[in-house]
Design an enzyme around this catalytic site. Structure first.
Site, PDB file in Angstrom:
ATOM      1  N   LYS A  74     -28.487  10.367  19.379  1.00 42.39           N
ATOM      2  CA  LYS A  74     -29.882  10.197  19.785  1.00 42.39           C
ATOM      3  C   LYS A  74     -29.953  10.540  21.268  1.00 42.39           C
ATOM      4  O   LYS A  74     -29.501   9.780  22.117  1.00 42.39           O
ATOM      5  CB  LYS A  74     -30.348   8.763  19.556  1.00 42.39           C
ATOM      6  CG  LYS A  74     -30.479   8.362  18.098  1.00 42.39           C
ATOM      7  CD  LYS A  74     -30.976   6.927  17.999  1.00 42.39           C
ATOM      8  CE  LYS A  74     -31.068   6.477  16.541  1.00 42.39           C
ATOM      9  NZ  LYS A  74     -31.493   5.057  16.441  1.00 42.39           N
ATOM     10  N   CYS A 121     -34.813  27.389  49.847  1.00 43.57           N
ATOM     11  CA  CYS A 121     -34.380  26.116  49.263  1.00 43.57           C
ATOM     12  C   CYS A 121     -32.913  25.819  49.584  1.00 43.57           C
ATOM     13  O   CYS A 121     -32.463  24.680  49.449  1.00 43.57           O
ATOM     14  CB  CYS A 121     -34.572  26.125  47.746  1.00 43.57           C
ATOM     15  SG  CYS A 121     -36.307  26.206  47.245  1.00 43.57           S
TER      16      CYS A 121
END
Length: 820
Positions: free
Chosen positions: A434, A42
């Protein structure tokens, strides 16, 4: 016990090390046909691009280090030619060509996958490469240095293709990407790939989407890549990243069962159809945990997981069942990060699975903390139970941790409600109170409960003419661009305009990202409106998804020369004040726009404002905003998700907004007498062009031209015999119009629409909506309607009814009158 492992990269090397840890006395032989084992494949693109400078760091283990630490007999450049299960032996060939036999008690196959290399003319020419191992990497690296490569073509826009495009660009090479599909990164949905398209263009990469390579030609000047469209791309080198296939030659030779997708079939313990022969990695096929359908998964993490499990099963007797992988992946594309897990909407649709999706745009951390960057999250889930099917995330920071959290929930049968309950670590530099995944859960739960009936951007494109569009953003945002046909009613003024919004028509609200559209929707639903929907992801998702991608014209900052205050001779240095600088990073729409307007209002004509923002939409549309407001776009550029825009204030007296009719004999009138598709297209192209210059435009529709105005979904109306006959013989809507020439029983018109879509040309319906949005007046001839039995209710709501006198009054004020 004697274990033989074929293949020494991810799965094979992991299994070998695990075998030694659980069985100290075993004999372990690791066979690898190449010269390297356990390398970081990779990381290969980053070594080619020069990001990783030390080649040795790619070699996680060497044959010597692995052999010494784990007492494993590692044999590189030893290729297995055949397996003999009846005698439990394998035939092996050494690098010198000598063959020998080796016995085993249990055998593991980890052969990986082979790059796809189609039989195209010239594909074996010098300078055309695939990338799969260290040897490929060395050849590419040497070729770039020896040939002084300046131009490269990457064929295929998957993960490796995009990583190679970035790293070749990093090495100073001009890069073009050719992809047969209509998007990069096929595993994700189109709307999530669209921002990647824009980012690649901003970085100077040419994109050729929906293009296939027909052949290659090697010349003294390099390589010419020929495309199916007839275009050619000159290159010094080509990288093929078309895909891979499981390496199953040994499995076929020994008679192992292959699965439906062509990989080696294995059971839950990773044992093949032949006893004591196991398989792992890219070569195997295994059921997807969410669907039970067999699939191939070319990822390193599952291969390493399988290597550990299979070692335990080979030693202890099939005691561990592999849970399967859902396909969690991530990639860096220049400054952006794109990640996905589970099943995308297109895959769910392909498999006929019932689903719903949500799109939310958040910030990587608290917006008030410096350098909050945009992050887009798409969820797919069951429309009733809320069971999570998949997630996709793009952004600049924090993408990895969000996708990892959701991946874990999906693997354990989680729902959108679990996202709402996720307890995350919060401090302003890291997240918001949030978190984006919690917001995604809240939105998804609202869709499921019916609190927020939603419509996707694709559904809106298909049904635009059938509904009323209300843009709830501010007028300043609206001036940056909107959906054709939309009416601007800002959210904070919504209650004052309720009398203007019909209850018997389908309404679609939208804003920048979806929140204000939802709030407007709740206002109307609370007052008895029932057919009201909110656009998922807002205008940000819509505009990015519908923007056509140029293939050969690259939209880069280099295409727009930077103009410094010192080099601009339009104003003397004495008259220019210091540029006013604004940091709007982290602000969501309409934050950056409001900041710009406020700043522009506070400075004098000729002075400048420099805005740094993380809202890509603001930067992309800044030119259009300047055009409509009379200001001048001096410069814009992007770096790591931060967009810098420099605007010079223009003379407000010179502004001529496109939606203001100037009159004074500069108007245009057109009579559309025909319902031929090509003539109707020409009419709206001319009308839009005239309207864009701020002129008053009227189109008078008479006789057959009335068919262009018909609704797709019409109410039931009473008609006499002749009206019914006309209704049967005439086109039912603009979608049924024919070409004036070469229609060929409708095939010509279908071909025309197909080519328009492919070339990025607006459809007739889109041009019509644009004309209405620009204030073009549509007048339907009352006499023609009476003659042909067409009722007012059958025509678009924006159409007015008039006669010859009405038309002549408009014509008297125009300096151009056209009959089409």
């Amino acid at each position: 016990m004697k274990y033989v492992i074929i293949g020494g990269v991810a799965g094979g090397a992991t299994a070998a090390a695990r075998l030694r840890r659980v069985d100290e006395m075993a004999e372990i032989i690791l066979l690898e046909k190449g010269p390297y084992i356990s390398y970081a494949n990779c990381g290969l693109p980053y070594y080619i691009g020069g990001v990783i400078t030390d080649r040795e760091k790619l070699l996680v283990q060497t044959p010597k280090s692995l052999g010494k630490r784990f007492r494993i007999d590692v044999r590189v450049q030893n290729e297995v030619l055949a397996i003999h299960p009846e005698t439990k032996t394998v035939t092996i060939r050494r690098a010198g060509g000598e063959e020998y036999e080796e016995s085993y008690d249990k055998l593991l196959l980890s052969p990986g996958a082979n790059p796809v290399k189609p039989p195209l003319e010239g594909i074996n020419s010098e300078g055309i490469f695939t990338l799969r191992n260290v040897e490929d990497t060395d050849h590419i690296k040497a070729y770039i240095a020896d040939k002084h490569v300046k131009r490269a073509v990457v064929v295929g826009a998957g993960f490796i293709g995009l990583e190679m495009a970035e790293n070749l660009h990093h090495a100073g090479i001009n890069v073009s990407i050719v992809e047969m599909g209509n998007q990069v990164m096929a595993p994700i949905d189109f709307s999530m790939a669209a921002p990647i398209h824009q980012h690649l263009l901003q970085k100077g990469v040419s994109l050729y989407l929906e293009e296939g390579v027909t052949h290659f030609q090697r010349t003294d000047q390099g390589i010419t890549v020929f495309l199916k469209s007839g275009k050619t791309i000159p290159a010094d080198m080509v990288l093929l990243s078309i895909g891979v296939r499981p390496a199953t030659a040994l499995a076929v030779q020994v008679g192992l069962k292959l699965g439906e997708t062509g990989g080696i079939w294995v059971d839950g313990h990773l044992e093949t159809s032949v006893k004591d022969i196991y398989a792992v990695g890219d070569a195997i096929e295994y059921p997807h945990p969410l669907t039970g359908k067999p699939w191939l998964n070319y990822l390193a993490n599952p291969a390493n997981r399988q290597g550990r499990i299979v070692a335990d099963n080979m030693v202890f007797g099939n005691i561990v069942t592999y849970e399967g992988a859902i396909g969690t992946s991530i990639a860096k594309v220049f400054d952006m990060t794109v990640a996905s897990t589970g099943l995308a909407a297109k895959r769910l649709k392909q498999w006929d699975m019932e689903y719903q999706s949500s799109v939310t745009h958040s910030a990587s951390h608290a917006g008030y903390y410096p350098d909050a960057l945009p992050l887009t999250l798409k969820l797919t889930f069951h429309p009733k139970t809320g069971k999570l099917y998949g997630a996709q995330c793009i952004g600049y920071e924090g993408v990895d941790k969000r996708i990892d959290q959701i991946s874990e929930l999906i693997k354990h049968g989680g729902t959108v409600y679990d996202l709402m309950e996720t307890e995350h670590a919060y401090a302003p530099p890291f997240s918001s109170a949030k978190d984006p995944i919690a917001i995604g859960g809240y939105v998804a739960s609202n869709i499921i409960s019916g609190a927020m009936p939603a419509i996707s951007w694709r559904e809106l494109v298909e049904q635009n003419d059938q509904m009323i569009l209300i843009d709830t953003r501010t007028p300043e945002e609206y001036s940056f661009g909107t959906i054709p046909g939309a009416v601007n009613i800002p959210l904070d003024e919504m209650r004052e305009h309720l009398s203007e919004i019909p209850k018997d028509k389908p309404i679609v609200f939208f804003c920048a990202v979806g929140l204000r559209g939802y709030l407007a929707q709740r206002i109307l639903m609370g007052r008895g409106y029932h057919n009201v929907r909110n656009l998922i992801g807002g205008y940000k998702t819509y505009s990015t998804s519908v923007t056509p991608i140029p293939s050969s014209v690259v939209e880069t900052s280099a295409a727009m020369p930077s103009v410094s205050p010192e080099s601009d001779v339009s104003l003397t240095s004495a008259s220019r004040k210091e540029t006013l600088k604004i940091n709007a990073c982290g602000l969501q729409c309409p934050g950056p726009i409001m900041q710009v307007k406020k700043a522009i209002d506070s400075i004098a004509t000729g002075e400048r404002v420099e805005i740094i923002a993380t809202d890509a939409g603001f930067a992309r549309d800044a030119s259009a905003w300047c055009d409509t407001t009379g200001n001048k776009l001096v410069d814009k550029h992007e770096e790591k998700g931060r967009y810098t825009v420099v605007i010079e204030k223009g003379d407000p007296d010179c502004v001529c907004p496109s939606n203001v009719h100037t009159g004074g004999g500069r108007g245009k009138t057109l009579i559309l007498f025909s319902d031929d598709l090509d003539r109707a297209l020409a009419t709206f192209v001319l009308a839009n062009g005239a309207a864009a210059t701020g002129q008053n435009v009227t189109i008078f529709f008479t006789f057959w031209g009335l068919n262009v105005l018909k609704k797709v979904q019409k109410p039931k109306v009473q008609k006499d015999f002749f009206g019914k006959m006309f209704g049967m013989m005439l086109p039912s809507s603009s979608l049924k119009l024919k070409l004036s020439q070469m229609n060929m029983f409708g095939m010509g018109s279908r071909m025309m629409r197909f080519l328009m879509k492919r070339k990025g040309v607006d459809s007739l319906e889109s041009l019509r909506s644009q004309a209405l949005a620009q204030g073009v007046e549509f007048i339907a001839c009352q006499m023609s309607m009476d003659m042909m039995g067409i009722q007012r209710e059958e025509l678009l709501d924006q159409v007015t009814i008039g006669g010859v006198a009405t038309y002549m009054e408009r014509a008297d004020k125009a300096n151009v009158n056209l009959f089409i």
